[in-house]
Design an enzyme around this catalytic site. Structure first.
Site, PDB file in Angstrom:
ATOM      1  CG  ASP A  31      42.968  86.780  42.523  1.00  0.00           C
ATOM      2  OD1 ASP A  31      43.099  85.559  42.679  1.00  0.00           O
ATOM      3  OD2 ASP A  31      42.597  87.300  41.446  1.00  0.00           O
ATOM      4  CB  ALA A  74      48.554  85.375  39.761  1.00  0.00           C
ATOM      5  CB  SER A 117      52.932  73.520  33.670  1.00  0.00           C
ATOM      6  OG  SER A 117      52.274  72.706  32.738  1.00  0.00           O
ATOM      7  CE1 TYR A 141      50.512  77.609  31.660  1.00  0.00           C
ATOM      8  CE2 TYR A 141      50.877  75.400  30.821  1.00  0.00           C
ATOM      9  CZ  TYR A 141      50.567  76.244  31.862  1.00  0.00           C
ATOM     10  OH  TYR A 141      50.330  75.721  33.103  1.00  0.00           O
ATOM     11  CE  LYS A 145      52.756  78.269  34.437  1.00  0.00           C
ATOM     12  NZ  LYS A 145      52.383  78.876  35.716  1.00  0.00           N
ATOM     13  CG  LEU A 190      38.601  65.903  29.191  1.00  0.00           C
ATOM     14  CD1 LEU A 190      37.937  66.036  27.829  1.00  0.00           C
ATOM     15  CD2 LEU A 190      39.372  64.596  29.272  1.00  0.00           C
TER      16      LEU A 190
HETATM   17  C1  UD1 Z   1      47.845  71.296  29.169  1.00  0.00           C
HETATM   18  C2  UD1 Z   1      49.290  71.194  29.509  1.00  0.00           C
HETATM   19  C3  UD1 Z   1      49.413  71.049  30.995  1.00  0.00           C
HETATM   20  C4  UD1 Z   1      48.838  72.259  31.636  1.00  0.00           C
HETATM   21  C5  UD1 Z   1      47.404  72.405  31.247  1.00  0.00           C
HETATM   22  C6  UD1 Z   1      46.904  73.744  31.741  1.00  0.00           C
HETATM   23  C7  UD1 Z   1      50.625  70.271  27.704  1.00  0.00           C
HETATM   24  C8  UD1 Z   1      51.064  69.044  27.020  1.00  0.00           C
HETATM   25  N1  UD1 Z   1      49.856  70.063  28.796  1.00  0.00           N
HETATM   26  O1  UD1 Z   1      47.248  70.072  29.504  1.00  0.00           O
HETATM   27  O2  UD1 Z   1      50.755  70.915  31.356  1.00  0.00           O
HETATM   28  O3  UD1 Z   1      48.970  72.233  33.026  1.00  0.00           O
HETATM   29  O4  UD1 Z   1      47.269  72.385  29.834  1.00  0.00           O
HETATM   30  O5  UD1 Z   1      45.739  74.129  31.140  1.00  0.00           O
HETATM   31  O6  UD1 Z   1      50.938  71.365  27.301  1.00  0.00           O
HETATM   32  N2  UD1 Z   1      40.415  67.389  25.291  1.00  0.00           N
HETATM   33  C9  UD1 Z   1      39.365  67.086  24.445  1.00  0.00           C
HETATM   34  N3  UD1 Z   1      38.353  67.992  24.323  1.00  0.00           N
HETATM   35  C10 UD1 Z   1      38.319  69.165  25.019  1.00  0.00           C
HETATM   36  C11 UD1 Z   1      39.395  69.461  25.897  1.00  0.00           C
HETATM   37  C12 UD1 Z   1      40.430  68.550  25.999  1.00  0.00           C
HETATM   38  O7  UD1 Z   1      39.350  66.036  23.806  1.00  0.00           O
HETATM   39  O8  UD1 Z   1      37.380  69.950  24.850  1.00  0.00           O
HETATM   40  C13 UD1 Z   1      41.507  66.424  25.437  1.00  0.00           C
HETATM   41  C14 UD1 Z   1      42.867  66.980  25.011  1.00  0.00           C
HETATM   42  O9  UD1 Z   1      43.105  66.727  23.653  1.00  0.00           O
HETATM   43  C15 UD1 Z   1      43.808  66.201  25.933  1.00  0.00           C
HETATM   44  C16 UD1 Z   1      42.985  65.955  27.189  1.00  0.00           C
HETATM   45  O10 UD1 Z   1      41.634  66.134  26.811  1.00  0.00           O
HETATM   46  O11 UD1 Z   1      44.111  64.970  25.356  1.00  0.00           O
HETATM   47  C17 UD1 Z   1      43.327  66.938  28.301  1.00  0.00           C
HETATM   48  O12 UD1 Z   1      43.320  68.245  27.763  1.00  0.00           O
HETATM   49  P1  UD1 Z   1      43.438  69.568  28.656  1.00  0.00           P
HETATM   50  O13 UD1 Z   1      42.529  69.445  29.813  1.00  0.00           O
HETATM   51  O14 UD1 Z   1      43.268  70.723  27.744  1.00  0.00           O
HETATM   52  O15 UD1 Z   1      44.897  69.523  29.242  1.00  0.00           O
HETATM   53  P2  UD1 Z   1      46.312  69.290  28.517  1.00  0.00           P
HETATM   54  O16 UD1 Z   1      46.331  69.916  27.180  1.00  0.00           O
HETATM   55  O17 UD1 Z   1      46.636  67.846  28.638  1.00  0.00           O
END
Ligand code: UD1
Length: 323
Positions: A31, A74, A117, A141, A145, A190
């Site tokens: 790493d 990584a 992913s 991204y 992948k 999220l």
């Molecule tokens: C994305 C990718 C996923 C990847 C991951 C890695 C896509 C569609 N999905 O997931 O394959 O493995 O990133 O990081 O490309 N949200 C909020 N507020 C926040 C953050 C997120 O409302 O501050 C919402 C987003 O709009 C989404 C959900 O939460 O609806 C999940 O978001 P996130 O955790 O960023 O993951 P994805 O974008 O789904």
């Protein structure tokens, strides 16, 4: 087996390293500590501070450890950033993989487990998404992948390197046994963002849109516990080495949770108010994404055990509280 876990000090990598150690493998973590953390290095695993972009360091690590398999975790993974700085993703994700494959051809390791992913699929045309779903990434991204999966296919054909491409849905949670405590720095996903808000590190959660075509208007995702991902890596290695063939499988819980459901669950479990505010939609966010993980079940005998919302949030909160 002697296994080099590239990115094994990172969030998912450290969980995978722990699982492989539990199953009796000899694990060396490789790493560059750009986002991985020393505190995530587990007793029992050797450590080499190195970078896959420095080919000679990588080749030496593979030769010195006598690696028979590599788990490759990584990579950069911030979807939004990949649309602004694609060059970083080209170098880290694609050049890094090519180095690894060329080093495999040179040093003779035969098995590779690759963190792919669900982002390879893009906007879903049907749900749940199985592995036959068209792959049309909507962000750079996801494109990296998918390209990497294609390189792996060619090195399988031409060099006999057997690969498991594991298409993760939304990874979340922390080791239920509490061994991994290093928190991701500057998270954009999220659940860690909600946890940082619960801890007071952020003022509020921005909810990216509440006008989607879903029951509560917020996006639905398939959250998969990192310990479930970890067990799938170990099983995938057994499968590709035992059957001498490459595979591509989804890893998801097969259930969807909305942003509001995750937020409400986190408020209940943490007992914290977790302020939130609805902001505009984030470009490129599909309304719903859920996995079919039937193929992983069939081929690997794998099943998600920790991926209910309660366990995802509780194990995350345990890790954040401990910090
Ligand atoms: C994305 C990718 C996923 C990847 C991951 C890695 C896509 C569609 N999905 O997931 O394959 O493995 O990133 O990081 O490309 N949200 C909020 N507020 C926040 C953050 C997120 O409302 O501050 C919402 C987003 O709009 C989404 C959900 O939460 O609806 C999940 O978001 P996130 O955790 O960023 O993951 P994805 O974008 O789904």
């Amino acid at each position: 087996m002697n296994i080099l876990v590239v990115g094994g000090a990172g969030y998912i990598g450290s969980h995978v390293a722990g699982e492989l150690l539990d199953r009796g493998h000899n694990v060396t973590v490789f790493d560059n500590l750009s986002s991985g953390l020393r505190e995530n290095l587990l007793p029992g695993a050797a450590f080499i501070h190195g970078d896959i972009l420095r080919y000679e360091q990588l080749r030496r690590a593979l030769a010195e450890t006598g690696a028979e398999a590599v788990v490759y975790l990584a990579a950069l993974k911030a979807v939004g950033e990949s649309m602004i700085s694609p060059e970083k993703y080209s170098v880290n994700n694609i050049t890094g993989t090519i180095n690894l494959l060329n080093a495999a051809a040179e040093t003779g390791f035969k098995y590779l487990i690759f963190s792919s992913s669900a982002a390879v699929y893009g906007e879903p045309v049907y749900l749940p998404i199985d592995e036959k779903h068209p792959a049309n990434p909507e962000n750079y991204y996801g494109f990296t992948k998918l390209e990497i999966e294609r390189f792996l296919g060619w090195y399988d054909r031409l060099k006999g390197i057997r690969c498991a491409s594991l298409r993760y849905f939304n990874a979340a949670g922390y080791d239920p046994r509490g061994r991994i405590r290093g928190l991701e720095q500057n998270p954009a996903n999220l659940i860690p963002v909600i946890m940082e808000t619960a801890c007071g590190k952020r003022g509020e959660l921005c909810i990216f849109g509440d006008d989607y075509d879903t029951p509560d208007g917020t996006c639905i995702r398939d959250y998969i516990h990192v310990s479930d991902l970890a067990s799938a890596h170990a099983l995938a290695l057994d499968f590709i080495s035992g059957n001498d063939r490459s595979i591509t499988v989804n890893l998801g819980s097969e259930s969807g949770s909305s942003v509001l459901e995750v937020l409400e669950g986190a408020r209940r479990i943490t007992g914290k108010p977790i302020p939130s505010r609805v902001t505009g939609r984030r470009p490129g966010d599909p309304a719903r994404l859920t996995a079919s993980a039937a193929l992983a079940g069939e081929l690997l005998g794998w099943k998600a055990e920790y991926s209910d919302l309660e366990t995802l949030i509780r194990t995350s909160w345990d890790a954040y509280r401990a910090n």
